[in-house]
Enzyme design. Structure first.
Site, PDB file in Angstrom:
ATOM      1  N   HIS A   1      -4.720 -18.203  10.413  1.00  0.00           N
ATOM      2  CA  HIS A   1      -4.501 -18.934   9.171  1.00  0.00           C
ATOM      3  C   HIS A   1      -4.322 -20.412   9.477  1.00  0.00           C
ATOM      4  O   HIS A   1      -3.542 -20.780  10.343  1.00  0.00           O
ATOM      5  CB  HIS A   1      -3.254 -18.377   8.486  1.00  0.00           C
ATOM      6  CG  HIS A   1      -3.139 -18.787   7.063  1.00  0.00           C
ATOM      7  ND1 HIS A   1      -2.806 -20.062   6.701  1.00  0.00           N
ATOM      8  CD2 HIS A   1      -3.310 -18.104   5.912  1.00  0.00           C
ATOM      9  CE1 HIS A   1      -2.771 -20.139   5.384  1.00  0.00           C
ATOM     10  NE2 HIS A   1      -3.078 -18.971   4.879  1.00  0.00           N
TER      11      HIS A   1
ATOM     12  N   ARG B   1     -10.995 -12.232   6.146  1.00  0.00           N
ATOM     13  CA  ARG B   1     -10.485 -11.932   4.823  1.00  0.00           C
ATOM     14  C   ARG B   1     -10.337 -13.202   4.010  1.00  0.00           C
ATOM     15  O   ARG B   1      -9.859 -14.222   4.520  1.00  0.00           O
ATOM     16  CB  ARG B   1      -9.120 -11.232   4.923  1.00  0.00           C
ATOM     17  CG  ARG B   1      -8.527 -10.902   3.578  1.00  0.00           C
ATOM     18  CD  ARG B   1      -7.251 -10.108   3.725  1.00  0.00           C
ATOM     19  NE  ARG B   1      -6.175 -10.863   4.346  1.00  0.00           N
ATOM     20  CZ  ARG B   1      -5.482 -11.829   3.735  1.00  0.00           C
ATOM     21  NH1 ARG B   1      -5.785 -12.193   2.503  1.00  0.00           N
ATOM     22  NH2 ARG B   1      -4.502 -12.437   4.378  1.00  0.00           N
TER      23      ARG B   1
ATOM     24  N   GLU C   1      -3.447  -2.871   5.168  1.00  0.00           N
ATOM     25  CA  GLU C   1      -3.892  -3.637   6.335  1.00  0.00           C
ATOM     26  C   GLU C   1      -4.085  -2.735   7.559  1.00  0.00           C
ATOM     27  O   GLU C   1      -4.804  -3.080   8.491  1.00  0.00           O
ATOM     28  CB  GLU C   1      -2.876  -4.752   6.648  1.00  0.00           C
ATOM     29  CG  GLU C   1      -3.375  -5.765   7.661  1.00  0.00           C
ATOM     30  CD  GLU C   1      -2.330  -6.832   8.013  1.00  0.00           C
ATOM     31  OE1 GLU C   1      -1.327  -6.935   7.283  1.00  0.00           O
ATOM     32  OE2 GLU C   1      -2.526  -7.546   9.007  1.00  0.00           O
TER      33      GLU C   1
ATOM     34  N   ARG D   1     -10.813 -19.849   5.828  1.00  0.00           N
ATOM     35  CA  ARG D   1      -9.766 -19.935   6.834  1.00  0.00           C
ATOM     36  C   ARG D   1     -10.286 -20.073   8.261  1.00  0.00           C
ATOM     37  O   ARG D   1      -9.789 -20.883   9.037  1.00  0.00           O
ATOM     38  CB  ARG D   1      -8.904 -18.672   6.752  1.00  0.00           C
ATOM     39  CG  ARG D   1      -8.112 -18.631   5.495  1.00  0.00           C
ATOM     40  CD  ARG D   1      -7.398 -17.319   5.334  1.00  0.00           C
ATOM     41  NE  ARG D   1      -6.539 -17.408   4.159  1.00  0.00           N
ATOM     42  CZ  ARG D   1      -5.748 -16.432   3.747  1.00  0.00           C
ATOM     43  NH1 ARG D   1      -5.697 -15.297   4.408  1.00  0.00           N
ATOM     44  NH2 ARG D   1      -4.991 -16.595   2.690  1.00  0.00           N
TER      45      ARG D   1
ATOM     46  N   ALA E   1       0.836  -1.200   0.000  1.00  0.00           N
ATOM     47  CA  ALA E   1       0.000   0.000   0.000  1.00  0.00           C
ATOM     48  C   ALA E   1       0.873   1.254   0.000  1.00  0.00           C
ATOM     49  O   ALA E   1       0.682   2.157  -0.817  1.00  0.00           O
ATOM     50  CB  ALA E   1      -0.937  -0.010   1.205  1.00  0.00           C
ATOM     51  N   GLY E   2       1.837   1.300   0.896  1.00  0.00           N
ATOM     52  CA  GLY E   2       2.657   2.504   1.042  1.00  0.00           C
ATOM     53  C   GLY E   2       3.499   2.799  -0.182  1.00  0.00           C
ATOM     54  O   GLY E   2       3.527   3.934  -0.678  1.00  0.00           O
TER      55      GLY E   2
END
Lengths: 231, 251, 637
Positions: C266, C435, C425, C330, C44-45
C-alpha cells in the site's frame, strides 16, 4: 426463535415499576426527581428564612401561617420525608453497587474529568443528612437548643446563632449544600435525559447561579447574627 | 530515555498480584507505549524472566484490544488516545510510570494487564443490534437518514469497546459504552422498530454484569480514545424513560 | 490433485443466478442437525456465521481475540465499493467487474469477479439495514466518493472507519445469533490443526489461549475466514496477531495454496521510524485525491520541504502518468515511490519516504474543507510522527497491506479439501494480482453474507456424511501433534525471541520478495529461509508454561508457520517469470518500466500442494480464460 425469546422474557420480566426501581438508570431517575423536590424545598426555605431580616413579627407570622393548616403541613412534610427517604435509599443502594463494582482498587488514580463536587457527593449527602437531623432538633423541636421558645422563630434563630460554633456548623453545612446542590442541580437533567449541547451550558450556568443564591441566602442569617446585624 | 516502571504482575485470575519495578533503558521518544513494553519484554526474556502480558492487536487505535492505567489514567495522559497511539515523547527521561490493569468486578484480571471484557459482548447480545436477517434488507436508498442523525449516530458508533470508560469511572459504570450503542441505533430509522425494547434489555444486561451507576463524573469522556460524549448517557436515560412511559406492546 | 474451478457454464451475467437456483437445499428441519465450524470472526467470518445461523445451522465460531469485534477488518478505513450507480456517472455491474479484472491485471477468475460485482449492491442494502452509519448527503441519501483511482464514484464509506462500522454490523448480527443459541462463540481460541476424516474436513483442533487446553471440535464442514498473511513480512499494516496458522495448517493437510506471491504493498503508509517499530500504520489512500506526491529532483536533498521550490520538485506520478496522476493504482504508486527512493531522492531521516503535500489543496479549498475530509487522518499522522501535516507535507512510504494469495477455492469457495471452505482474504480470492481500493470489504462480505450460505448448503445437502465421533483416531492423532509442537517450542530454551527471528525473516522477504523481485534475490531468499527456520527451531526462547496465557508461545507458533510459508511465497515468485499487478519481476518490464505480463505462459493461477516435510511443494495450474474482458496492457498514462 424470536417468538420464544419474547414470551420467555415477558414471563421473566417483573412489574415495570419494580424493574425501573431495580435498574441503575431508574434509580438515578428517582434520585433526580426526589432531588428536584429537595431543590424546590431549599429554595422556598431559603426565601422564607430571609424574612428574618424584616423583623420578628414578620417571620413569626410566616411560621404560624405555615403551621396553621395541619393537613397542608403534613402533606408537604410527607412528600418531603418520602423524597428524602427515597433519595437516601436510592443513593445508598447505588453507592453499594458502585463500591462492589470495583473490589480491587488502583494503586494510582488521577482525576481527569470529574470535579470536586461530583467526587464528594457521597460525603456531602450523608453529612447533610446528619445536619438535617441536628437542624430539626435545633430549630424545629428545640431539643438541642438551650434557649428554645415555642413559636418564637425569630428569637430561636438569634439566640441559636449567637453561639458561634452553632453558626459555624450551619455555615459549613451550607458550604456542603453548595457542593451537593451544584452537582445535583445540573446532573439531575442528565439523569432525566433532558440534555442537549445547546442548553447544557445554560443548565450549568443556572445551577451555579441557583447554588450561589441559595447558599448565600442561607449563610446570610448566621453571618448576620454573628456580625451583629440582627439581634 | 530511561524510565522506571511499576507494572502490575499477576500470574493468573486466581492468585494475588503485585506491582513489580523494572528499569527500562534505551527507550526512544518515537516509540509507542506498547513498543516500549515490547522492548522491556525483550529485555526480560533475555534475562530469563517471563514477559509482561498485555493485550494488543491493531496498534492503530481501532480494535480496542489494548488498554491499561498509566499513572492512574486510563490510556495515559493524552486525550482521545488509545494506549497503542500514545508515544513516549509525552514522557520525560527519568519518569516513573505506574501501569495497572483495568479494575472492575465485571473485568476480572486474567494475567498481568490482561482482563476479561466479555461483559461488553453480553451487553450487545442483550439487544445491541437491528434484527435484520441476511437477504431481507430493502434497497438502501429507500430509507432516508438525515445527515445530522447519521453523523451523530456515527459519533456514538465510533466506540471501540476498549473498556477505558469503565476503568476510569469512580463508580465502575459502563454507561458510556452501553449508551453509545443504544444511541447509535436509536438515532437511525432502521433502529426504530426495536427501540423501546432494546434500551430496557441493554440497561438490564449492563446492571446484571455488576457495573456501577453513572453519577456524571465525566471521567469516561475524558479518557475515551474516541472522545465519545457523555451526552449519549443522557440520551440513554431519555431513551429509558421514553420506553418506560411509552410501554411495550400496550394498547 | 485436480483443480476444478466448477465455473457454471453459460453467459456470465446469468451464471450465479442460475447456479443459485440449481443448488441443492437442506430441509429446514434438518438444518439444525448440521454443525459448521467457522474459524475467524472478521467481516467474512462474522457475516457468514450470522447468516448460516439465521438459516438454522448450528455454528461454532472461533477467534483468537477476546471478542469477535476486534478482528482486523475493523481497521479498514476507506470504504466499500458497490455498483449502485447512485451518481449517474456511468457505473454498472459490468463496469465494476471490468475494473476489478483489469485492476487485478488479468489474474483472476472472470465468473467470480462478475458475481462479486453483482452482489456488491446487496451488501450495501444489508449493511444499511443493520444500521451501519454510512455517510449521507443532506437529502438523507447515501453519499459516495471516488476511491483508489476509480473513475466513477462507487465507494460507500463511514467516515474513515468503514471497516469498523461494517464489522460492527456483522458482529452485532453474530451476537444476536449467539444470544439466540444458534452460534457458540469460542473467543481466545486458536485453531492449530484441521482434521480430515474419510477425505472430508470434519473438525479442528484448537488451543484455548487462557488455559492452554488443546481440544477437538467436530462438524459437518469447516470454514476458514482467518484473513491474510501479510505479517509474514513482520512489518505490515496488519494487526500484530494476524497470522497464517489456520490456512497453513490446512495447506499441510492438503489444501492447495494459490498465488502466494501476490502480496499488495500500500503506497500511503507512515514510514518506519526505528528498529523497535512493531507495525506500520496505513493512511487511507483517499489522501491521494487531494495530496500531491513529490520528491526533490536533486539527490540527497536534506533541506526542509518548505525550502525546496516548485521547480526543484519532481511530482513524479503526475509526470509519468499524466491522465491518472496521483491516483494510479496501488502497485504502480508503490513501485514508483521505491524507485525514487532507490535513486537517493527519498525524504525523511532514513531516506525511505516521499512527500504527500496538501499545501495547494489547503490553499485552493481552505483548511476547513481539508479538515472535514481528512481531519482524523491528519491527527493520526501527527500523533505518530509529531509533525503537523497542515503545515509540513506528510511523509509516506509503501508497506505490505494485503495478500491476494491464499488457499485455492473453486467457484463455491470450497478448497481442494472436500468440506473445507475458505472465505474473505484467506482465500486466493477475486482480486487477481492486485486488489483495487475498497474491494476487500466488498469481497469479505459477499463471501460471508451472500455466497457461502448457498454453496455450503449445497454441500451439506449433497454430501453423504457419517456421524464423526470426537474420539475418532484422526482427532487423537492431531491433538497429539499439536501438543507435541507446543511442548517442543517451550523446551528449546535458546537465546533469541521469536520476534527477533520474525524480524530477520521479514527483512529478508521485504528486500527479496517485496515490491520488486529478481530471480537472483529470490534464489538468495530461498537459500536463507531454511537457515532462519533452523535457527528458530534451535535457538528460540519461549518462556513460561503452556497452561495459562502465554503470548510468547502463541507468537512463536505463528512465526514457525510464517517461516514455512515464506518459502512457498518465494518459490511462487520465482516460478512466475513475468510481472503482473503487485508481482513485479525486474527482468520483465516494458521499456518505460511498467509491468510486462506474459499471458502466453502465465495466464494461470499457481496452486501449490504440500509434499511433506522434505519434499518440494508441487505446483498445479488453473488456466484462466478471459471471454469478456480482453487482457490488455494496463496503462494509466
Amino acid at each position: 426463535m424470536s417468538v420464544d425469546e419474547f414470551s420467555m422474557s415477558a414471563e421473566k420480566r417483573s412489574h415495570w415499576l419494580l424493574s425501573f426501581w431495580r435498574s441503575t438508570v431508574g434509580k438515578k431517575v428517582v434520585m433526580a426527581l426526589t432531588g428536584a423536590i429537595g431543590v424546590g424545598y431549599v429554595v422556598a426555605h431559603m426565601l422564607g428564612n430571609l424574612q428574618v431580616f424584616e423583623g420578628a413579627e414578620k417571620i413569626n407570622a410566616y411560621a404560624a401561617l405555615l403551621k396553621s393548616n395541619l393537613g397542608l403541613l403534613w402533606t408537604a412534610r410527607s412528600i418531603l420525608i418520602a423524597a428524602v427517604g427515597l433519595h437516601i435509599v436510592a443513593a445508598y443502594q447505588l453507592a453499594r453497587t458502585s463500591q462492589k463494582s470495583r473490589p480491587v482498587g488502583y494503586k494510582r488514580w488521577r482525576s481527569v474529568g470529574s470535579d470536586f463536587a461530583s467526587r464528594t457527593m457521597r460525603w456531602t449527602g450523608p453529612l447533610l443528612g446528619l445536619f438535617i437531623v441536628y437542624h430539626l432538633l435545633h430549630l424545629t423541636t428545640g431539643a438541642v437548643h438551650p434557649d428554645f421558645v415555642e413559636a418564637d422563630v425569630y428569637q430561636n434563630v438569634i439566640s441559636g446563632f449567637r453561639v458561634w460554633y452553632v453558626s459555624v456548623i450551619y455555615i459549613v453545612a451550607m458550604l456542603m449544600l453548595a457542593l451537593h446542590l451544584y452537582h445535583g442541580a445540573w446532573s439531575m437533567f442528565e439523569s432525566l435525559g433532558v440534555n442537549h449541547p445547546k442548553y447544557n451550558r445554560l443548565i450549568r450556568a443556572l445551577a451555579t447561579i441557583l447554588t450561589a443564591i441559595v447558599v448565600a441566602g442561607f449563610i446570610a442569617i448566621p453571618a448576620a447574627v454573628l456580625l451583629g446585624f440582627i439581634s | 530515555m530511561h524510565l522506571t516502571l511499576n507494572v502490575w504482575r499477576q500470574k493468573n485470575a486466581s492468585v494475588k498480584g503485585k506491582l513489580v519495578r523494572y528499569e527500562a533503558d534505551d527507550i526512544n521518544p518515537d516509540m509507542s507505549f506498547l513498543e516500549m513494553l515490547d522492548v522491556v519484554n525483550w529485555q526480560l526474556i533475555g534475562k530469563g524472566e517471563e514477559p509482561i502480558a498485555f493485550e494488543h492487536d491493531c496498534r492503530e487505535g481501532i480494535c480496542g484490544s489494548c488498554g491499561m492505567m498509566i499513572n492512574g489514567v486510563a490510556h495515559g495522559p493524552r486525550p482521545a488516545t488509545a494506549t497503542c497511539q500514545l508515544h513516549m515523547r509525552h514522557f520525560k527521561d527519568g519518569d516513573t510510570i505506574y501501569i495497572e490493569p483495568w479494575r472492575s468486578r465485571a473485568f476480572p484480571v486474567l494475567k498481568d494487564l490482561v482482563v476479561d471484557r466479555s461483559a461488553f459482548d453480553r451487553i450487545i447480545q442483550a439487544g445491541g443490534y437491528i434484527s435484520v436477517s441476511t437477504g431481507s434488507a430493502p434497497e438502501a436508498n429507500s430509507v432516508l437518514v438525515t445527515k445530522q442523525n447519521s453523523d451523530l449516530a456515527m459519533d456514538a458508533a465510533a466506540c471501540i469497546g476498549c473498556g477505558a470508560c469503565v476503568a476510569a469511572c469512580p463508580n465502575g459504570s459502563a454507561s458510556l459504552f452501553t449508551s453509545a450503542k443504544i444511541s447509535h441505533l436509536a438515532l437511525l430509522p432502521q433502529g426504530q422498530p426495536e427501540r423501546e425494547g432494546r434500551v430496557i434489555k441493554m440497561v438490564e444486561a449492563m446492571d446484571r454484569e455488576g457495573f456501577g451507576n453513572c453519577t456524571m463524573h465525566r471521567e469516561c469522556e475524558a479518557v475515551c480514545p474516541k472522545a465519545i460524549s457523555v451526552n449519549f448517557i443522557a440520551r440513554m436515560n431519555r431513551e429509558y424513560l421514553r420506553s418506560l412511559l411509552k410501554g411495550e406492546g400496550l394498547p | 490433485m485436480e483443480l476444478n474451478p466448477k465455473i457454471p457454464s453459460g453467459p456470465i451475467e446469468q451464471s450465479w443466478d442460475r447456479h443459485r437456483s440449481e443448488m441443492k437445499l437442506v430441509n429446514p428441519a434438518n438444518k439444525r442437525k448440521h454443525t459448521i465450524i467457522m474459524v475467524g470472526s472478521g467481516l467474512a467470518g462474522a457475516s457468514a456465521a450470522a447468516s448460516l445461523a439465521e438459516l438454522g445451522y448450528q455454528v461454532l465460531c472461533f477467534c483468537y481475540q477476546d471478542s469477535p469485534r476486534r478482528a482486523h477488518s475493523i481497521a479498514a478505513q476507506g470504504g466499500i465499493n458497490a455498483a449502485k450507480n447512485y451518481r449517474n456517472d456511468g457505473d454498472s455491474v459490468y463496469r465494476l467487474f471490468y475494473d476489478t479484472v483489469k485492476g487485478g491485471d488479468f489474474r483472476s477468475r472472470e465468473a467470480n469477479v462478475y458475481r462479486l460485482a453483482q452482489l456488491s449492491v446487496n451488501i450495501i442494502d444489508q449493511c444499511a439495514a443493520q444500521g451501519v452509519p454510512f455517510a449521507r448527503e443532506y437529502s438523507g441519501l447515501l453519499d459516495n466518493r471516488s476511491f483508489g483511482g476509480a473513475q466513477v464514484s462507487r465507494t460507500f464509506y463511514a467516515r474513515g472507519q468503514t471497516g469498523q462500522q461494517l464489522l460492527l454490523g456483522a458482529y452485532q448480527a453474530l451476537e444476536r445469533q449467539i444470544h439466540a443459541g444458534q452460534v457458540k462463540m469460542y473467543p481466545r481460541t486458536e485453531m492449530l490443526d484441521l482434521v480430515i476424516i474419510d477425505h472430508c474436513a470434519r473438525g479442528i483442533v484448537a488451543r484455548n489461549l487462557l488455559t492452554g487446553k488443546i481440544e477437538s471440535y467436530v462438524a459437518d464442514a469447516v470454514v476458514l475466514a482467518t484473513g491474510g498473511y501479510a505479517n509474514v513480512f513482520y512489518l505490515s499494516t496488519n494487526a500484530k496477531n494476524s497470522n497464517a496458522t489456520a490456512i497453513w495448517r490446512a495447506y499441510k493437510r492438503g489444501a492447495a495454496f494459490a498465488n502466494p506471491c501476490f502480496t499488495q504493498i500500500h503506497p500511503t503508509c507512515i514510514p518506519v521510524s526505528g528498529h523497535y517499530q512493531s507495525k506500520l500504520t496505513l493512511m487511507s489512500e483517499s489522501l491521494r485525491n487531494d495530496g500531491r506526491i513529490w520528491v526533490p529532483k536533486q539527490k540527497d536533498d536534506k533541506r526542509p520541504a518548505i525550502q525546496i521550490l516548485m521547480p526543484e520538485r519532481d511530482y513524479y506520478l503526475e509526470r509519468r502518468y499524466p491522465s491518472f496522476g496521483n491516483l494510479v493504482p496501488r502497485d504502480v504508486a508503490s513501485r514508483a515511490a521505491k524507485e525514487v527512493c532507490d535513486e537517493g531522492r527519498g525524504v525523511g531521516a532514513h531516506g525511505l519516504g516521499v512527500y504527500l503535500d496538501f499545501a495547494e489543496a489547503i490553499k485552493a479549498s481552505g483548511v476547513a474543507v481539508i479538515r472535514e475530509k481528512y481531519g482524523n487522518l491528519f491527527e493520526m499522522y501527527e500523533r505518530i510522527t509529531a509533525e503537523n501535516p497542515y503545515e509540513v507535507p506528510m511523509r509516506i512510504y509503501p508497506a505490505v497491506h494485503y495478500t491476494m494469495g491464499g488457499l485455492w477455492v473453486d467457484y463455491n469457495l470450497m478448497s481442494t479439501i472436500t468440506g473445507l471452505f475458505v472465505i474473505g482474504e484467506a482465500n486466493f480470492s477475486d482480486h487477481g494480482a492486485n486488489r483495487l481500493g475498497a474491494s476487500a470489504l466488498m469481497q469479505g462480505l459477499a463471501d460471508g453474507y451472500f455466497i457461502l450460505p448457498y454453496t455450503l448448503s449445497d454441500y451439506l445437502a449433497t454430501a453423504k456424511l457419517d456421524k464423526a465421533p470426537l474420539d475418532h483416531p484422526a482427532f487423537h492423532e492431531s491433538e497429539g501433534q499439536v501438543a507435541g509442537r507446543v511442548k517442543k517450542l517451550l523446551s528449546i530454551k535458546g537465546k533469541r525471541t521469536a520476534d527477533s527471528i520474525h524480524q530477520e525473516l521479514g527483512k529478508l522477504l521485504w528486500n527479496n520478495c517485496g515490491m520488486v523481485r529478481t530471480k537472483r534475490d529470490l534464489q538468495h531468499a530461498l537459500e536463507k529461509i531454511p537457515e532462519i527456520r533452523e535457527e528458530f527451531w534451535r535457538n528460540v526462547n519461549v518462556l513460561g508454561v503452556d497452561d495459562e496465557i502465554n503470548q510468547a508461545l502463541e507468537k512463536a507458533g505463528r512465526v514457525a508457520d510464517f517461516l514455512e510459508l515464506a518459502e512457498v511465497m518465494c518459490l511462487d515468485a520465482l516460478e512466475r517469470a513475468e510481472s503482473c499487478g503487485c508481482h513485479f519481476r525486474e527482468e520483465f518490464q516494458t521499456p518505460d518500466g511498467e509491468a510486462q505480463r506474459d499471458d502466453e505462459h502465465f495466464c494461470h493461477v499457481s496452486a501449490w500442494e504440500y509434499a511433506g516435510e522434505q519434499g518440494k511443494p508441487v505446483m498445479h495450474k488453473e488456466l484462466l480464460e478471459f471471454e469478456y474482458v480482453t487482457p490488455s496492457q494496463r496503462s494509466y498514462k
